[in-house]
Design a protein around this motif. Structure first.
Motif, PDB file in Angstrom:
ATOM      1  N   GLU A   1       0.843  -1.190   0.000  1.00 33.00           N
ATOM      2  CA  GLU A   1       0.000   0.000   0.000  1.00 33.00           C
ATOM      3  C   GLU A   1       0.882   1.245   0.000  1.00 33.00           C
ATOM      4  OE1 GLU A   1      -2.061   1.263   3.629  1.00 33.00           O
ATOM      5  OE2 GLU A   1      -1.105  -0.416   4.672  1.00 33.00           O
ATOM      6  N   LEU A   2       0.384   2.303  -0.598  1.00 34.64           N
ATOM      7  CA  LEU A   2       1.136   3.552  -0.700  1.00 34.64           C
ATOM      8  C   LEU A   2       0.822   4.456   0.483  1.00 34.64           C
ATOM      9  CD1 LEU A   2       2.926   5.520  -2.362  1.00 34.64           C
ATOM     10  CD2 LEU A   2       0.811   6.304  -3.462  1.00 34.64           C
ATOM     11  N   CYS A   3       1.867   4.940   1.145  1.00 35.00           N
ATOM     12  CA  CYS A   3       1.718   5.917   2.228  1.00 35.00           C
ATOM     13  C   CYS A   3       2.232   7.257   1.713  1.00 35.00           C
ATOM     14  CB  CYS A   3       2.499   5.474   3.461  1.00 35.00           C
ATOM     15  SG  CYS A   3       1.904   3.938   4.205  1.00 35.00           S
ATOM     16  N   GLU A   4       1.346   8.221   1.565  1.00 28.43           N
ATOM     17  CA  GLU A   4       1.682   9.479   0.900  1.00 28.43           C
ATOM     18  C   GLU A   4       2.001  10.623   1.857  1.00 28.43           C
ATOM     19  OE1 GLU A   4      -0.629   9.855  -3.094  1.00 28.43           O
ATOM     20  OE2 GLU A   4      -2.089   9.141  -1.618  1.00 28.43           O
ATOM     21  N   GLY A   5       1.973  10.352   3.164  1.00 26.60           N
ATOM     22  CA  GLY A   5       2.156  11.437   4.123  1.00 26.60           C
ATOM     23  C   GLY A   5       3.583  11.704   4.544  1.00 26.60           C
ATOM     24  N   GLY A   6       4.526  10.891   4.064  1.00 26.75           N
ATOM     25  CA  GLY A   6       5.925  11.109   4.411  1.00 26.75           C
ATOM     26  C   GLY A   6       6.325  10.451   5.722  1.00 26.75           C
ATOM     27  N   GLU A   7       7.607  10.575   6.036  1.00 24.62           N
ATOM     28  CA  GLU A   7       8.164   9.941   7.228  1.00 24.62           C
ATOM     29  C   GLU A   7       7.808  10.699   8.506  1.00 24.62           C
ATOM     30  OE1 GLU A   7      12.358   9.759   6.774  1.00 24.62           O
ATOM     31  OE2 GLU A   7      12.302   8.359   5.076  1.00 24.62           O
ATOM     32  N   LEU A   8       7.722   9.958   9.588  1.00 21.01           N
ATOM     33  CA  LEU A   8       7.575  10.573  10.904  1.00 21.01           C
ATOM     34  C   LEU A   8       8.757  11.494  11.183  1.00 21.01           C
ATOM     35  CD1 LEU A   8       6.394  10.901  13.757  1.00 21.01           C
ATOM     36  CD2 LEU A   8       7.512   8.735  14.376  1.00 21.01           C
ATOM     37  N   PHE A   9       9.944  11.091  10.773  1.00 20.27           N
ATOM     38  CA  PHE A   9      11.141  11.905  10.988  1.00 20.27           C
ATOM     39  C   PHE A   9      10.977  13.293  10.370  1.00 20.27           C
ATOM     40  CE2 PHE A   9      15.235  13.572   9.635  1.00 20.27           C
ATOM     41  CZ  PHE A   9      16.001  13.466  10.785  1.00 20.27           C
ATOM     42  N   ASP A  10      10.518  13.336   9.116  1.00 18.85           N
ATOM     43  CA  ASP A  10      10.369  14.626   8.429  1.00 18.85           C
ATOM     44  C   ASP A  10       9.311  15.499   9.092  1.00 18.85           C
ATOM     45  OD1 ASP A  10      12.316  14.013   6.547  1.00 18.85           O
ATOM     46  OD2 ASP A  10      10.886  13.042   5.197  1.00 18.85           O
ATOM     47  N   ARG A  11       8.253  14.871   9.597  1.00 20.53           N
ATOM     48  CA  ARG A  11       7.209  15.663  10.247  1.00 20.53           C
ATOM     49  C   ARG A  11       7.696  16.219  11.583  1.00 20.53           C
ATOM     50  NH1 ARG A  11       0.832  14.203   9.829  1.00 20.53           N
ATOM     51  NH2 ARG A  11       1.551  13.943   7.674  1.00 20.53           N
ATOM     52  N   ILE A  12       8.518  15.452  12.281  1.00 24.49           N
ATOM     53  CA  ILE A  12       9.101  15.951  13.534  1.00 24.49           C
ATOM     54  C   ILE A  12       9.978  17.165  13.252  1.00 24.49           C
ATOM     55  CG2 ILE A  12      10.733  15.425  15.389  1.00 24.49           C
ATOM     56  CD1 ILE A  12       9.749  12.526  15.285  1.00 24.49           C
ATOM     57  N   VAL A  13      10.810  17.060  12.207  1.00 19.52           N
ATOM     58  CA  VAL A  13      11.700  18.168  11.849  1.00 19.52           C
ATOM     59  C   VAL A  13      10.894  19.394  11.435  1.00 19.52           C
ATOM     60  CG1 VAL A  13      13.448  18.939  10.196  1.00 19.52           C
ATOM     61  CG2 VAL A  13      13.602  16.650  11.193  1.00 19.52           C
ATOM     62  N   ALA A  14       9.842  19.184  10.639  1.00 21.18           N
ATOM     63  CA  ALA A  14       9.026  20.303  10.163  1.00 21.18           C
ATOM     64  C   ALA A  14       8.316  21.008  11.318  1.00 21.18           C
ATOM     65  CB  ALA A  14       8.013  19.799   9.138  1.00 21.18           C
ATOM     66  N   ARG A  15       7.858  20.239  12.290  1.00 20.09           N
ATOM     67  CA  ARG A  15       7.158  20.836  13.432  1.00 20.09           C
ATOM     68  C   ARG A  15       8.108  21.530  14.398  1.00 20.09           C
ATOM     69  NH1 ARG A  15       2.278  17.322  16.063  1.00 20.09           N
ATOM     70  NH2 ARG A  15       0.848  17.311  14.286  1.00 20.09           N
ATOM     71  N   GLY A  16       9.289  20.984  14.522  1.00 21.06           N
ATOM     72  CA  GLY A  16      10.228  21.538  15.493  1.00 21.06           C
ATOM     73  C   GLY A  16      10.070  20.912  16.861  1.00 21.06           C
ATOM     74  N   HIS A  17       8.828  20.714  17.281  1.00 28.40           N
ATOM     75  CA  HIS A  17       8.562  20.033  18.546  1.00 28.40           C
ATOM     76  C   HIS A  17       7.128  19.510  18.526  1.00 28.40           C
ATOM     77  CE1 HIS A  17       6.715  23.956  19.315  1.00 28.40           C
ATOM     78  NE2 HIS A  17       5.966  23.341  20.215  1.00 28.40           N
ATOM     79  N   TYR A  18       6.852  18.543  19.380  1.00 30.90           N
ATOM     80  CA  TYR A  18       5.514  17.971  19.528  1.00 30.90           C
ATOM     81  C   TYR A  18       4.958  18.354  20.892  1.00 30.90           C
ATOM     82  CZ  TYR A  18       4.867  14.858  15.484  1.00 30.90           C
ATOM     83  OH  TYR A  18       4.639  14.358  14.228  1.00 30.90           O
ATOM     84  N   THR A  19       3.662  18.566  20.947  1.00 35.11           N
ATOM     85  CA  THR A  19       3.033  18.729  22.252  1.00 35.11           C
ATOM     86  C   THR A  19       3.049  17.374  22.953  1.00 35.11           C
ATOM     87  OG1 THR A  19       0.817  18.174  21.455  1.00 35.11           O
ATOM     88  CG2 THR A  19       1.496  20.494  21.307  1.00 35.11           C
ATOM     89  N   GLU A  20       2.857  17.396  24.244  1.00 33.96           N
ATOM     90  CA  GLU A  20       2.845  16.139  24.992  1.00 33.96           C
ATOM     91  C   GLU A  20       1.736  15.220  24.489  1.00 33.96           C
ATOM     92  OE1 GLU A  20       2.393  14.563  29.618  1.00 33.96           O
ATOM     93  OE2 GLU A  20       2.868  16.663  29.198  1.00 33.96           O
ATOM     94  N   ARG A  21       0.580  15.787  24.172  1.00 33.87           N
ATOM     95  CA  ARG A  21      -0.543  14.980  23.696  1.00 33.87           C
ATOM     96  C   ARG A  21      -0.234  14.357  22.331  1.00 33.87           C
ATOM     97  NH1 ARG A  21      -5.860  14.663  25.026  1.00 33.87           N
ATOM     98  NH2 ARG A  21      -5.609  16.386  26.506  1.00 33.87           N
ATOM     99  N   ALA A  22       0.341  15.156  21.425  1.00 35.99           N
ATOM    100  CA  ALA A  22       0.667  14.642  20.091  1.00 35.99           C
ATOM    101  C   ALA A  22       1.761  13.580  20.166  1.00 35.99           C
ATOM    102  CB  ALA A  22       1.101  15.787  19.180  1.00 35.99           C
ATOM    103  N   ALA A  23       2.756  13.819  21.022  1.00 38.34           N
ATOM    104  CA  ALA A  23       3.836  12.842  21.186  1.00 38.34           C
ATOM    105  C   ALA A  23       3.299  11.540  21.772  1.00 38.34           C
ATOM    106  CB  ALA A  23       4.931  13.417  22.079  1.00 38.34           C
ATOM    107  N   ALA A  24       2.330  11.654  22.687  1.00 40.51           N
ATOM    108  CA  ALA A  24       1.741  10.460  23.294  1.00 40.51           C
ATOM    109  C   ALA A  24       1.000   9.630  22.248  1.00 40.51           C
ATOM    110  CB  ALA A  24       0.797  10.862  24.423  1.00 40.51           C
ATOM    111  N   ALA A  25       0.321  10.300  21.302  1.00 42.89           N
ATOM    112  CA  ALA A  25      -0.419   9.588  20.261  1.00 42.89           C
ATOM    113  C   ALA A  25       0.537   8.812  19.351  1.00 42.89           C
ATOM    114  CB  ALA A  25      -1.249  10.574  19.441  1.00 42.89           C
ATOM    115  N   VAL A  26       1.656   9.439  18.995  1.00 46.24           N
ATOM    116  CA  VAL A  26       2.656   8.768  18.159  1.00 46.24           C
ATOM    117  C   VAL A  26       3.266   7.591  18.911  1.00 46.24           C
ATOM    118  CG1 VAL A  26       4.921   9.021  17.081  1.00 46.24           C
ATOM    119  CG2 VAL A  26       3.190  10.791  16.760  1.00 46.24           C
TER     120      VAL A  26
END
Length: 226
Positions: free
Chosen positions: A133-158
């Motif tokens: 299956e194709l995953c079009e949203g990119g890597e978790l790594f790239d999203r972490i870099v783009a965000r700069g930081h995660y909230t505690e709630r968002a980090a908990a979900a990941v």
């Protein structure tokens, strides 16, 4: 869709051609004149030309052994991903067994929203192809870099998704052994997109009595302090 990528077969042919260029003006050395029969990696899977069923388009990613292409089902027009593993890079029996085990593990694990699903595995004389299956949203790594930081709630979900993947794998006798942000892809670019584990190339089967191992597999950049 633009220009299609060269097929793994075409790449392999170019590699072979280049290896005989130079001072001999294209003449092959006698030591390699005898053509070896191509190795069969997947037992019980007939060899076939993957491009009869799928159109391989642009390159999506590249690893030590494989190249992943955007893949289009010629019949349904569904967008998929195809990881093509060149047989030329499978230099030992261990390399071949690693590919067999990767396919076996992906077939063994149940369908789950947190693990990329395998559509089919096939091979030709030049490569083994894993259609997924194709995953079009990119890597978790790239999203972490783009965000700069995660909230505690968002980090908990990941983190919850990652732990669920580990739990599912262990429940079915599999150790992933390569968990890192680069090996988790988002299904799409939405903020609430599901997160999926990929790349079972280092994964192994285990039995409960084999939980302890003398082998350590890790990436220093993401490993816990030793």
């Amino acid at each position: 869709m633009g220009n299609c990528c060269r097929s793994p077969a075409a790449v392999a042919r170019e590699d072979v051609k280049s290896s005989f260029s130079g001072h001999d003006n294209g003449k092959r050395d006698s030591s390699v004149a005898a053509k070896k029969a191509p190795v069969t990696v997947l037992a019980g899977v007939p060899k076939e030309n993957i491009e009869e069923k799928y159109l391989l388009d642009r390159e999506l990613g590249r690893g030590e052994f494989g190249v992943t292409y955007l893949c289009i089902d010629r019949g349904s027009k569904e967008l998929l991903a195809c990881k093509s593993i060149s047989k030329r890079k499978l230099r030992s029996a261990i390399d071949v067994e690693d590919v067999r085990r990767e396919v076996a593990i992906m077939r063994h694990l149940p369908m789950n929203n947190s693990i990329v699903s395998l559509r089919e595995a096939c091979e030709d004389d030049n490569a083994v192809h894993l259609v997924m299956e194709l995953c079009e949203g990119g890597e978790l790594f790239d999203r972490i870099v783009a965000r700069g930081h995660y909230t505690e709630r968002a980090a908990a979900a990941v983190t919850r998704t990652i732990v669920e993947v580990v739990q599912l794998c262990h429940k079915h006798g599999v150790i992933h052994r390569d968990l890192k942000p680069e090996n988790f892809l988002f299904a799409n670019k939405k903020e609430n997109s599901s997160l999926k584990a990929i790349d079972f190339g280092l994964s192994i089967f285990f039995k409960p009595v084999q939980m302890r191992s003398n082998v350590v597999v890790l990436w220093p950049d993401v490993a816990a302090p030793l």
